[in-house]
Every structure is written in C-alpha cells, then in structure tokens.
Design an enzyme around this catalytic site. Structure first.
Site, PDB file in Angstrom:
ATOM      1  N   ASN A 184       0.849  -1.188   0.000  1.00 39.17           N
ATOM      2  CA  ASN A 184       0.000   0.000   0.000  1.00 39.17           C
ATOM      3  C   ASN A 184       0.887   1.241   0.000  1.00 39.17           C
ATOM      4  O   ASN A 184       1.897   1.282   0.698  1.00 39.17           O
ATOM      5  CB  ASN A 184      -0.910   0.033   1.230  1.00 39.17           C
ATOM      6  CG  ASN A 184      -1.925   1.154   1.120  1.00 39.17           C
ATOM      7  OD1 ASN A 184      -2.868   1.059   0.331  1.00 39.17           O
ATOM      8  ND2 ASN A 184      -1.693   2.236   1.849  1.00 39.17           N
ATOM      9  N   TYR A 188       0.873  10.149   4.211  1.00 42.25           N
ATOM     10  CA  TYR A 188       0.591  10.535   5.602  1.00 42.25           C
ATOM     11  C   TYR A 188       1.758  11.385   6.073  1.00 42.25           C
ATOM     12  O   TYR A 188       2.907  10.948   6.000  1.00 42.25           O
ATOM     13  CB  TYR A 188       0.477   9.315   6.530  1.00 42.25           C
ATOM     14  CG  TYR A 188      -0.108   8.065   5.886  1.00 42.25           C
ATOM     15  CD1 TYR A 188      -1.431   8.033   5.448  1.00 42.25           C
ATOM     16  CD2 TYR A 188       0.680   6.936   5.705  1.00 42.25           C
ATOM     17  CE1 TYR A 188      -1.950   6.889   4.852  1.00 42.25           C
ATOM     18  CE2 TYR A 188       0.167   5.790   5.123  1.00 42.25           C
ATOM     19  CZ  TYR A 188      -1.147   5.775   4.689  1.00 42.25           C
ATOM     20  OH  TYR A 188      -1.637   4.640   4.102  1.00 42.25           O
ATOM     21  N   ARG A 189       1.466  12.573   6.567  1.00 39.65           N
ATOM     22  CA  ARG A 189       2.542  13.493   6.936  1.00 39.65           C
ATOM     23  C   ARG A 189       3.417  12.922   8.053  1.00 39.65           C
ATOM     24  O   ARG A 189       2.944  12.129   8.889  1.00 39.65           O
ATOM     25  CB  ARG A 189       1.954  14.826   7.373  1.00 39.65           C
ATOM     26  CG  ARG A 189       1.242  14.715   8.706  1.00 39.65           C
ATOM     27  CD  ARG A 189       0.752  16.060   9.173  1.00 39.65           C
ATOM     28  NE  ARG A 189       0.234  15.971  10.522  1.00 39.65           N
ATOM     29  CZ  ARG A 189      -0.981  16.360  10.883  1.00 39.65           C
ATOM     30  NH1 ARG A 189      -1.822  16.852  10.003  1.00 39.65           N
ATOM     31  NH2 ARG A 189      -1.355  16.268  12.148  1.00 39.65           N
ATOM     32  N   GLU A 249      -1.453   0.846  -5.049  1.00 36.85           N
ATOM     33  CA  GLU A 249      -1.357   2.141  -5.730  1.00 36.85           C
ATOM     34  C   GLU A 249      -0.384   2.115  -6.902  1.00 36.85           C
ATOM     35  O   GLU A 249      -0.522   2.907  -7.840  1.00 36.85           O
ATOM     36  CB  GLU A 249      -0.978   3.234  -4.727  1.00 36.85           C
ATOM     37  CG  GLU A 249      -2.131   3.711  -3.824  1.00 36.85           C
ATOM     38  CD  GLU A 249      -2.499   2.787  -2.664  1.00 36.85           C
ATOM     39  OE1 GLU A 249      -1.808   1.754  -2.479  1.00 36.85           O
ATOM     40  OE2 GLU A 249      -3.459   3.080  -1.938  1.00 36.85           O
ATOM     41  N   ASP A 298      -3.561  22.634   8.572  1.00 36.05           N
ATOM     42  CA  ASP A 298      -4.005  21.576   7.655  1.00 36.05           C
ATOM     43  C   ASP A 298      -4.827  22.114   6.491  1.00 36.05           C
ATOM     44  O   ASP A 298      -5.090  23.303   6.390  1.00 36.05           O
ATOM     45  CB  ASP A 298      -4.783  20.518   8.455  1.00 36.05           C
ATOM     46  CG  ASP A 298      -4.398  19.112   8.031  1.00 36.05           C
ATOM     47  OD1 ASP A 298      -4.337  18.862   6.823  1.00 36.05           O
ATOM     48  OD2 ASP A 298      -4.162  18.266   8.919  1.00 36.05           O
TER      49      ASP A 298
HETATM   50  C1  LIG Z   1      -0.977  16.638   0.769  1.00 33.27           C
HETATM   51  C2  LIG Z   1      -1.755  15.550   1.450  1.00 33.27           C
HETATM   52  C3  LIG Z   1      -1.497  15.228   2.770  1.00 33.27           C
HETATM   53  C4  LIG Z   1      -2.180  14.202   3.409  1.00 33.27           C
HETATM   54  N1  LIG Z   1      -1.884  13.908   4.712  1.00 33.27           N
HETATM   55  C5  LIG Z   1      -2.482  12.860   5.308  1.00 33.27           C
HETATM   56  C6  LIG Z   1      -2.119  12.493   6.635  1.00 33.27           C
HETATM   57  O1  LIG Z   1      -1.285  13.132   7.273  1.00 33.27           O
HETATM   58  N2  LIG Z   1      -2.717  11.402   7.180  1.00 33.27           N
HETATM   59  C7  LIG Z   1      -3.643  10.656   6.504  1.00 33.27           C
HETATM   60  O2  LIG Z   1      -4.111   9.657   7.049  1.00 33.27           O
HETATM   61  N3  LIG Z   1      -4.044  11.017   5.262  1.00 33.27           N
HETATM   62  C8  LIG Z   1      -3.473  12.091   4.652  1.00 33.27           C
HETATM   63  N4  LIG Z   1      -3.834  12.443   3.381  1.00 33.27           N
HETATM   64  C9  LIG Z   1      -4.928  11.703   2.717  1.00 33.27           C
HETATM   65  C10 LIG Z   1      -4.498  10.324   2.257  1.00 33.27           C
HETATM   66  O3  LIG Z   1      -3.266  10.363   1.602  1.00 33.27           O
HETATM   67  C11 LIG Z   1      -5.540   9.727   1.335  1.00 33.27           C
HETATM   68  O4  LIG Z   1      -6.760   9.633   2.040  1.00 33.27           O
HETATM   69  C12 LIG Z   1      -5.155   8.365   0.790  1.00 33.27           C
HETATM   70  O5  LIG Z   1      -6.170   7.915  -0.084  1.00 33.27           O
HETATM   71  C13 LIG Z   1      -4.942   7.314   1.861  1.00 33.27           C
HETATM   72  O6  LIG Z   1      -4.529   6.135   1.222  1.00 33.27           O
HETATM   73  P1  LIG Z   1      -4.661   4.699   1.912  1.00 33.27           P
HETATM   74  O7  LIG Z   1      -6.112   4.419   2.088  1.00 33.27           O
HETATM   75  O8  LIG Z   1      -3.994   3.785   0.936  1.00 33.27           O
HETATM   76  O9  LIG Z   1      -3.963   4.750   3.208  1.00 33.27           O
HETATM   77  C14 LIG Z   1      -3.168  13.483   2.718  1.00 33.27           C
HETATM   78  C15 LIG Z   1      -3.447  13.811   1.393  1.00 33.27           C
HETATM   79  C16 LIG Z   1      -2.761  14.830   0.765  1.00 33.27           C
HETATM   80  C17 LIG Z   1      -3.084  15.168  -0.663  1.00 33.27           C
HETATM   81 MN   LIG Z   2      -4.534   2.182  -0.381  1.00 32.04          MN
END
Ligand SMILES: Cc1cc2nc3c(=O)[nH]c(=O)nc-3n(C[C@H](O)[C@H](O)[C@H](O)COP(=O)(O)O)c2cc1C
Ligand SMILES: [Mn+2]
Length: 498
Positions: A184, A188-189, A249, A298
């Site tokens: 995956n 996530y920051r 992804e 944020d």
């Molecule tokens: C610039 C940016 C920062 C993000 N920061 C976070 C974060 O800190 N934590 C988080 O859980 N999702 C964050 N997201 C949203 C996730 O990346 C997004 O929901 C993603 O689909 C999660 O993928 P996953 O389901 O494979 O984990 C961010 C998105 C962007 C565009």
């Molecule tokens: Mn995913």
C-alpha cells in the site's frame, strides 16, 4: 512515454513557463510556506527554491526544495499525461474518459464479482509495478545507514506559525499486509521529532493504519515502512487517491500512466519503492508506540489538533547523488492538494457511475476540502432516489466521510454553484428533503463533538414527485421561447447595448 520522475516533470513545466527557480536564500521555516501560499492563492507557477537556508544557524541545505508542482489544473493535467486545453478541471475529465473506456461499466452485482472485475484491470493494462535491480535505481545512488541517516540534512518545512514542528508533507508511505504481502502506498505526513524519528499521522480509516493493526494482530512488534519522496507525478497522485485496498497504488498508477511504475527493493526491508524517487527513508513503526503529534496547519484551513500517533524510526536513507526535496503546503483552499483532489473527483466518476447509474456527474467543491461536501447531479426516475444516492455515497470508501451531500436533477450543472444554490434555496422543503444521519467523519473534521464520528446532512434539491408527498402543481422554471430569443439575437447589434 509516461513521465518518469519529478525532474522530467519539472523540465516540462520549465518549457511551458510554469516553473520558477528562486535563487534568493529562503528559510524552510515559515518563509517558503508564506511564499508558496501567496503563489498558490494566485494560482501561480511551480517553485524550485535553489538555496534553502536555516536563518538561525546561517547554514545552507545541500538540496533544493520543489513545491507546488501540481498546483494548477493545467499542471495536474500534464502530470496525468493529458493536454491542458482549457486550463480548468475539464482537462482532467479527458483522463476520466480514457479510464471509462478501460473499465467494465456493467459491473456484476455481487461483491466478489466486482472485485474480480476490478482485478482484471491488471490484464487490461499490463500495468503492475516493474522491479529493477538495486544497483540500477537512481533513488539508491547514495546509501546512508546508522548515524549517517540524518533527517536534519533535509530542508523540511514548517509551514504555519502554530505548527508543532517541521513536517514532511509529500511522502509516499509504503507498507504491506503481513498476510498477503500486498503493498500500500499512502500519503501521511511525518513530523520530524529528531534526526532519526518522526511521527506518522495515519488516520485510522486509511490502509496504512489497517496494515499496522494487521502486523500487531499477527504478533509482530513492528511494521517495516519505507517512505519515498519524489518519483513520477502519477504515483505521487495515486498515494493521495482513494484507491480500493484490493489494488495497490503502483498498479493504479500503472493503469493511469499506461506504463508500469519502476520500483526497487528497499535496502533494509523487502518493500518496493519507486526507483525514480529522489530520496527514500527506510525504517519501522512499532505496533504499540505512540507519541504526541501536531498541531499542524491543515488543508481545512485550520490547525488539526495535536494527538497521539504512531512513530517512525529511521534505519537508512537512500537518495540520488543530487536529490531534490519535493514538498507541498496545505492550508485554506485553494492549495496544491485541491488539484490532486479534483483529479480524484474526475478519475473516480466512472467508478461512481458504475455503482450508481443514475449519477450524471458530481462535484466536490474546493471549500469542502473533499471530505465535507459532494454535489450529485442525477437522472431521477423514482421516489426517494436522491436518498438512495446519499446513502450509497455514505457507504463508499473514503466518500463515507462526506458531511454534506447535495443532490440535484440532471438539468442542473453540479459544477455551477450558483445554479445549485438557486435550486437548493427555492426547491427544498427542509422537513421533507433534508436527512440528518450519523457515522464516521474524516479525522480532520473539528466541528463534531467526537473525533472521527458525528452527524452528516443530505439535501434533496431535486424536483419532488407526488410519491414523495408533494402533490401540488410544480411551476416551470423561467425560460424565454426560442423564437423570441432568435428575434432578439437578430436585432441585438442595432440596440446599442454592446
Ligand atoms: C498533501 C496531502 C497530505 C495528506 N496527509 C495525510 C495524513 O497526514 N494522514 C492521513 O491519514 N491522510 C493524509 N492524506 C490523505 C491520504 O493520503 C488519502 O486519504 C489516501 O487515499 C490514503 O490512502 P490509503 O487508504 O492507501 O492509506 C493526505 C493527502 C494529501 C493530498
Ligand atoms: Mn490504499
């Protein structure tokens, strides 16, 4: 040929006059953020800060900072490999239509078949990640282990004055399922705590968090993690997109690119990272450790509140010989993430249509920051259909968070907020057309009484049917007859009205 890395993308942007190199020394601590915010609000160019400097110590960083690379509709379109003909979100629609041709739109009803149909995409595109040998990957030209793997060498930004520290904001966090090994990649920051440790702000609903729970359930005390900075723009986008967990992804990115993503095995674990990344941070997240993270300015335009989050321990950093540090700033919209979000909106339209055939189109207003508002434009054929659409939306992947769902008829352009507001304010009877329900909310929602849980509202702004209780006459909307319009068109130039 699909774009290989952020360098190729930056060269393209430079050619199009959409990348500005800033030679003046500026501090990643707040100054770059303020500059990038002003440029974002003016929908300005991508920026490469060539001389980041720490004002406090006077020391310069050895690598430049790239920001706002995808911060406009045309740059987002180019990133996805499509032309920017209109410079609006409509260019992203071209990509959606390409996808629509790939997707089996007559998805069978049972969930199992649905998954199977989606997985068959792999055959359609031959797009699975392609592994390259470790010596061949640009992202591993330099390998730093132990004390040499030092995060303080990176020009990590602090973007807002109330932030709890410096945050890596554009990371591709690679994890895996301990059982299936499926990868995956999520964004996530990471809050930099010290040279070798960061926070990992994974929301509990996201796939990375599910993986962490699975490593714990399987009896491990830590989960291996690799974090890539850079890579090709479509893979960066894919890390932010709500890709269903059944497809990783890289595959999703490969489908969009029409070409597989080149990946390489990390040097300290088996996780595959984009071979053309600039920098890769490798390490692990203990299954039981948490640490106070945030606050962080944020994308809602507010600080997300400090809380306990998992901790990332760094074991190695690999990079190119001349890395570029890619980052982004989030804040009150519009910011770069708005264009990533609009790309998601367009690209997932075919998926939404496959599940809800009555949906003609939908729109996620930037001010709703993607999880707070969705407007659906539907072909309504039976009583209660707008409520079916709301409930479906609230049950679908990350769309479940949507705090406000508005449904309009097919003759209303859902992207024209004036039309939508006009219909809502004039057609809605709150006692009949509003549905208040509850369920999971996005973690960043600060309005609800509880974290990640609360109320949502659906507004049915479609024309009511007698079966929905409205039995009075429904008036026509005002419209001049075509004959009179044509007559006035013909005399218009003589009227002296310009
Ligand atoms: C610039 C940016 C920062 C993000 N920061 C976070 C974060 O800190 N934590 C988080 O859980 N999702 C964050 N997201 C949203 C996730 O990346 C997004 O929901 C993603 O689909 C999660 O993928 P996953 O389901 O494979 O984990 C961010 C998105 C962007 C565009
Ligand atoms: Mn995913």
């Amino acid at each position: 040929m699909a774009i290989k890395d952020i360098r190729e993308f930056m060269a393209l942007l430079e050619e199009k006059g959409q990348l500005i190199r800033v030679g003046t020394p500026v501090d990643p601590h707040l100054e770059i953020g303020e500059i990038a915010d002003r440029v974002s609000k003016a929908v300005g160019p991508a920026l490469l800060f060539e001389a980041p400097v720490d004002r406090e110590s006077g020391a310069g960083y050895t690598m430049p900072v790239a920001i706002n690379l995808m911060g406009s509709y045309d740059r987002m379109a180019w990133a996805l490999g499509v032309d920017a003909e209109t410079g609006t979100w409509r260019d992203l629609d071209v990509k959606a239509r390409q996808l629509m041709d790939l997707l089996p739109l007559d998805l069978p009803a049972s969930m199992k078949d649905k998954l199977g149909a989606l997985l068959n995409l792999k055959d359609l595109a031959g797009a699975g990640a392609k592994e390259v040998k470790q010596g061949k990957a640009p992202c591993q030209q330099v390998v730093l282990r132990g004390d040499d793997a030092d995060l303080s060498k990176l020009p990590v930004l602090t973007t807002w004055p109330g932030d709890g520290g410096a945050f890596i904001t554009l990371p591709l966090v690679v994890t895996s399922s301990p059982k299936s090994g499926r990868l995956n990649v999520g964004m996530y920051r990471l809050q930099v705590f010290d040279e070798r440790t960061t926070g990992m702000h994974i929301h509990e609903h996201h796939d990375g968090a599910k993986n962490l729970r699975a490593w714990k359930e399987a009896g491990y005390d830590r989960m291996p993690v690799s974090v890539a900075l850079g890579g090709d723009p479509v893979t960066i986008f894919s890390a932010t997109a709500p890709v269903p967990p059944i497809i990783d992804e890289y595959l999703f990115s490969g489908i969009l690119r029409g070409e597989p993503v080149e990946v390489v095995k990390s040097v300290t674990n088996d996780l595959l990272v984009p071979a053309h990344a600039e920098i890769v941070i490798e390490g692990y997240v203990p299954v039981d450790e948490v640490r106070w993270e945030g606050p962080f300015g944020d994308h809602t335009g507010y600080y997300s509140l400090a809380d306990n989050f998992p901790v990332f321990h760094v074991e190695a950093i690999t990079m190119r010989r001349d890395p570029i540090y890619p980052t982004t700033i989030v804040g009150r919209p519009p910011m770069e993430d708005c264009y990533l979000g609009k790309a998601t909106e367009r690209i997932f339209l075919p998926v939404i249509k496959a599940m809800m055939p009555e949906v003609v189109d939908y729109d996620l207003p930037l001010e709703g920051v993607f999880h707070n508002c969705a407007i659906f434009q539907i072909k309504k054929e039976f009583s209660g259909q707008a409520f079916r659409v709301m409930n479906f939306a609230w049950s679908m992947g990350q769309m479940m968070f949507t705090k406000f769902v508005i449904v309009v008829d097919e003759d209303v352009d859902c992207h024209d907020y004036s039309q939508v507001a006009w219909r809502c304010f004039n057609n809605v009877d709150p006692s009949r057309d509003v549905l208040i329900t509850k369920g999971p909310l996005d973690r960043l929602d600060h309005s609800s009484n509880f974290e990640s849980f609360g109320f949502k509202m659906g507004v049915d702004a479609t024309r009511p049917l007698p079966g929905e209780g409205h039995t009075r006459e429904w008036p026509d909307a005002l419209e001049m007859s075509p004959e009179v319009k044509a007559r006035v068109d013909a005399m218009w130039s003589e009227l002296g009205l310009g």
